[in-house]
Design a protein around this motif. Structure first.
Motif, PDB file in Angstrom:
ATOM      1  N   ALA A 166       0.836  -1.195   0.000  1.00 34.73           N
ATOM      2  CA  ALA A 166       0.000   0.000   0.000  1.00 34.73           C
ATOM      3  C   ALA A 166       0.878   1.256   0.000  1.00 34.73           C
ATOM      4  CB  ALA A 166      -0.934   0.003   1.205  1.00 34.73           C
ATOM      5  N   LEU A 184      -6.026  -3.201  -2.560  1.00 34.32           N
ATOM      6  CA  LEU A 184      -5.446  -2.315  -1.544  1.00 34.32           C
ATOM      7  C   LEU A 184      -6.154  -0.963  -1.452  1.00 34.32           C
ATOM      8  CD1 LEU A 184      -1.692  -2.993  -2.364  1.00 34.32           C
ATOM      9  CD2 LEU A 184      -2.981  -3.900  -0.439  1.00 34.32           C
ATOM     10  N   ASP A 186      -6.631   0.394   2.116  1.00 38.57           N
ATOM     11  CA  ASP A 186      -5.362   0.753   2.747  1.00 38.57           C
ATOM     12  C   ASP A 186      -4.795   2.036   2.141  1.00 38.57           C
ATOM     13  OD1 ASP A 186      -5.370  -1.477   4.439  1.00 38.57           O
ATOM     14  OD2 ASP A 186      -4.509  -2.742   2.866  1.00 38.57           O
TER      15      ASP A 186
END
Length: 138
Positions: free
Chosen positions: A19, A59, A62
């Motif tokens: 991330a 992701l 995140d």
């Protein structure tokens, strides 16, 4: 060192590392060069792009947390799950997955037709010609 990293706090998880890397790349306005970068054997340029895009998609939450964006703005509205088929009423008490029974058509009521054959009504069968008759015709 890993000893000092553990003493100060938690270490980086793979998800956090990825991330942060994607956030760093996007923040720096770096253009990824898929055409010239070395690829694994048997993987095309398109396959590498798709893999990176899918990885970014996993992701999203995140990346939003790193940027300070509310998670609901990035992910969007939650989807309602697809409804499942219901069990048939008779199968509710049994174990396992039972499929519902189909509604069949109404059965046709067949009338019995009695056909009586008379011996007189039978079509007569012509007798086969004999060898003598065949020789006589020639």
């Amino acid at each position: 060192m890993s000893d000092t990293e553990g003493a100060k706090g938690k270490g980086w998880t793979d998800r956090q590392r990825l991330a942060y890397y994607f956030n760093l790349v996007e923040f720096s306005n770096v253009k990824l060069d898929f055409a010239n970068a070395p690829r694994p054997d048997g993987k095309s340029v398109g396959a590498c792009r798709i893999m990176v895009d899918r990885l970014k998609g996993t992701l999203k939450t995140d990346l939003a947390a790193l940027r300070g964006v509310d998670e609901g703005d990035v992910v969007g509205p939650k989807k309602t799950p697809t409804p499942r088929k219901r069990k048939a009423k008779g199968d509710a008490g049994t174990e396992g997955e039972a499929t519902p029974t189909k509604r069949g058509r109404k059965k046709k009521v067949a009338e019995e037709v009695v056909v009586e054959e008379d011996e007189d009504e039978l079509t007569p069968v012509k007798p086969e010609p004999k060898e003598e008759d065949l020789l006589a015709e020639d």
